[in-house]
Motif scaffolding. Structure first.
Motif, mmCIF file in Angstrom:
data_model
loop_
_atom_site.group_PDB
_atom_site.id
_atom_site.type_symbol
_atom_site.label_atom_id
_atom_site.label_comp_id
_atom_site.label_asym_id
_atom_site.label_seq_id
_atom_site.Cartn_x
_atom_site.Cartn_y
_atom_site.Cartn_z
ATOM 1 N N VAL A 1 -50.006 -53.478 27.968
ATOM 2 C CA VAL A 1 -50.384 -55.190 26.825
ATOM 3 C C VAL A 1 -50.129 -55.146 25.686
ATOM 4 N N HIS B 1 -50.721 -53.824 22.060
ATOM 5 C CA HIS B 1 -52.519 -53.877 21.060
ATOM 6 C C HIS B 1 -52.126 -53.011 19.326
ATOM 7 N N GLU C 1 -48.590 -52.127 18.966
ATOM 8 C CA GLU C 1 -47.731 -51.360 20.251
ATOM 9 C C GLU C 1 -46.625 -52.599 20.390
ATOM 10 N N PRO D 1 -53.278 -51.386 33.446
ATOM 11 C CA PRO D 1 -54.657 -50.373 33.676
ATOM 12 C C PRO D 1 -55.608 -50.415 33.003
ATOM 13 N N PHE E 1 -61.815 -53.310 24.171
ATOM 14 C CA PHE E 1 -61.308 -53.674 23.536
ATOM 15 C C PHE E 1 -60.483 -54.387 23.233
ATOM 16 N N ILE F 1 -58.183 -55.731 24.986
ATOM 17 C CA ILE F 1 -57.269 -55.694 25.543
ATOM 18 C C ILE F 1 -57.215 -56.986 26.568
ATOM 19 N N PRO G 1 -48.511 -45.839 26.546
ATOM 20 C CA PRO G 1 -48.518 -47.136 24.987
ATOM 21 C C PRO G 1 -49.256 -45.611 23.581
ATOM 22 N N PHE H 1 -58.141 -41.666 28.117
ATOM 23 C CA PHE H 1 -58.099 -42.215 29.314
ATOM 24 C C PHE H 1 -56.108 -41.907 29.785
ATOM 25 N N TYR H 2 -55.642 -41.409 29.362
ATOM 26 C CA TYR H 2 -54.462 -41.009 29.814
ATOM 27 C C TYR H 2 -54.422 -39.958 30.421
HETATM 28 N N1 LIG Z 1 -51.856 -51.497 25.305
HETATM 29 C C1 LIG Z 1 -53.196 -50.194 25.438
HETATM 30 N N2 LIG Z 1 -53.684 -50.258 27.012
HETATM 31 C C2 LIG Z 1 -54.063 -49.262 27.014
HETATM 32 C C3 LIG Z 1 -54.184 -48.117 26.208
HETATM 33 C C4 LIG Z 1 -53.534 -48.319 25.443
HETATM 34 O O1 LIG Z 1 -53.273 -47.161 24.131
HETATM 35 N N3 LIG Z 1 -53.111 -49.435 24.799
HETATM 36 N N4 LIG Z 1 -55.557 -47.629 26.401
HETATM 37 C C5 LIG Z 1 -55.298 -45.968 26.099
HETATM 38 O O2 LIG Z 1 -56.371 -45.283 26.297
HETATM 39 C C6 LIG Z 1 -56.414 -47.378 27.300
HETATM 40 C C7 LIG Z 1 -57.534 -48.322 26.342
HETATM 41 N N5 LIG Z 1 -58.100 -47.600 25.679
HETATM 42 C C8 LIG Z 1 -58.096 -47.920 23.848
HETATM 43 C C9 LIG Z 1 -58.430 -46.844 22.992
HETATM 44 C C10 LIG Z 1 -59.396 -47.580 22.067
HETATM 45 C C11 LIG Z 1 -58.398 -48.335 21.528
HETATM 46 C C12 LIG Z 1 -59.057 -48.826 19.896
HETATM 47 O O3 LIG Z 1 -59.011 -49.857 19.427
HETATM 48 N N6 LIG Z 1 -59.834 -48.365 19.430
HETATM 49 C C13 LIG Z 1 -59.991 -48.384 17.902
HETATM 50 C C14 LIG Z 1 -61.954 -48.210 18.199
HETATM 51 C C15 LIG Z 1 -62.240 -50.355 18.802
HETATM 52 C C16 LIG Z 1 -63.605 -49.772 19.504
HETATM 53 O O4 LIG Z 1 -64.156 -48.846 19.313
HETATM 54 O O5 LIG Z 1 -64.454 -50.762 19.771
HETATM 55 C C17 LIG Z 1 -59.695 -47.179 16.784
HETATM 56 O O6 LIG Z 1 -59.616 -46.780 17.880
HETATM 57 O O7 LIG Z 1 -60.069 -48.102 15.833
HETATM 58 C C18 LIG Z 1 -58.135 -49.277 21.919
HETATM 59 C C19 LIG Z 1 -57.165 -48.788 23.207
HETATM 60 C C20 LIG Z 1 -55.510 -48.947 28.167
HETATM 61 N N7 LIG Z 1 -55.156 -49.668 27.316
#
Ligand SMILES: Nc1nc2c(c(=O)[nH]1)N(C=O)[C@@H](CNc1ccc(C(=O)N[C@@H](CCC(=O)O)C(=O)O)cc1)CN2
Ligand SMILES: Nc1ncnc2c1ncn2[C@@H]1O[C@H](COP(=O)(O)OP(=O)(O)OP(=O)(O)O)[C@@H](O)[C@H]1O
Length: 193
Positions: A53, A55, A58, A78, A101, A103, A123, A140-141
């Protein structure tokens, strides 16, 4: 600068680029990307497909995911818990709940392990012409698909989905980084060596 500081700096710049696309560019690119996803799944006849989805700028895969569901393919999304990521079946009427996050994730539907998937639409924040991928930085990936390391012919196929502006000249690669098999952008599908 350490390697992880370099990754962080490139991450900021590449996220900035995708957020800077205007609405018209984004709509046209999303339509082209969804078209490329449909052609790929049709051609290679994948049955179990993981999407995501959108984020933070993306690409929006909704059109492709709805079509895949209508074609009776299993569409997964995911689900993260602590450092772990697995996948759950998505249907258009699925109950969803935002993760930490923000999502949305399917709740209560059938669960799938990474190794059960045929095609993973990954993603990413950035990609390079050698198949290197830069993600959000949580690993994660890379952790979920570490079993694909050095097994280039195994499933799932790992295909990044991004806007063309997310291509970087080069990206720092760590030992744990899992390379992409291919990339889909609004310019189409490209396989890496
Ligand atoms: N659409 C989408 N879903 C996904 C991912 C992704 O990259 N895109 N993921 C891929 O791994 C996983 C979730 N991982 C994520 C890791 C960091 C952040 C993020 O926004 N980090 C912020 C800090 C936010 C916080 O720490 O609360 C940042 O980097 O500014 C989002 C998703 C699973 N689902
Ligand atoms: N196979 C693995 N086993 C253990 N830790 C790992 C593994 N892969 C990655 N990590 C850890 O994940 C962290 C984030 O890695 P990196 O910055 O490469 O993430 P990313 O590729 O940008 O993110 P993602 O894979 O979530 O999209 C690193 O600190 C790394 O130690």
């Amino acid at each position: 600068m350490t390697a992880s500081e370099r990754k962080e700096e490139q991450r900021r710049e590449l996220i900035r680029r995708r957020l800077a696309l205007d609405e018209g560019q984004r709509e046209r690119a999303d339509a082209a990307i969804s078209g490329a996803v449909r052609r790929l799944v049709d051609e290679l006849d994948f049955g179990i497909i993981a999407g995501f989805v959108a984020h933070r700028g993306e690409p929006d895969l909704s059109a492709a995911l709805s079509w895949l569901d209508e074609e009776d393919r299993a569409v997964l999304l995911p689900v993260v818990r602590d450092l772990d990521m697995h996948f759950r079946r998505w249907r258009p009427d699925a109950a969803m709940k935002a993760n930490r996050f923000g999502i949305p994730e399917p709740v209560g539907s059938e669960g799938f392990a990474p190794a059960q998937i045929d095609l993973v639409l990954m993603p990413l924040v950035g990609f390079a012409a050698d198949g290197a991928r830069l993600g959000m930085g949580a690993g994660f990936y890379d952790r979920a698909f570490a079993f694909r390391h050095g097994r280039p012919d195994d499933l799932p196929r790992l295909v990044g989905v991004a806007y063309a502006v997310q291509e970087a000249e080069s990206l720092p690669v760590d030992d744990w980084d899992v390379p992409l098999d291919g990339i889909i952008t609004e310019q189409g599908l490209r396989w890496f060596e």
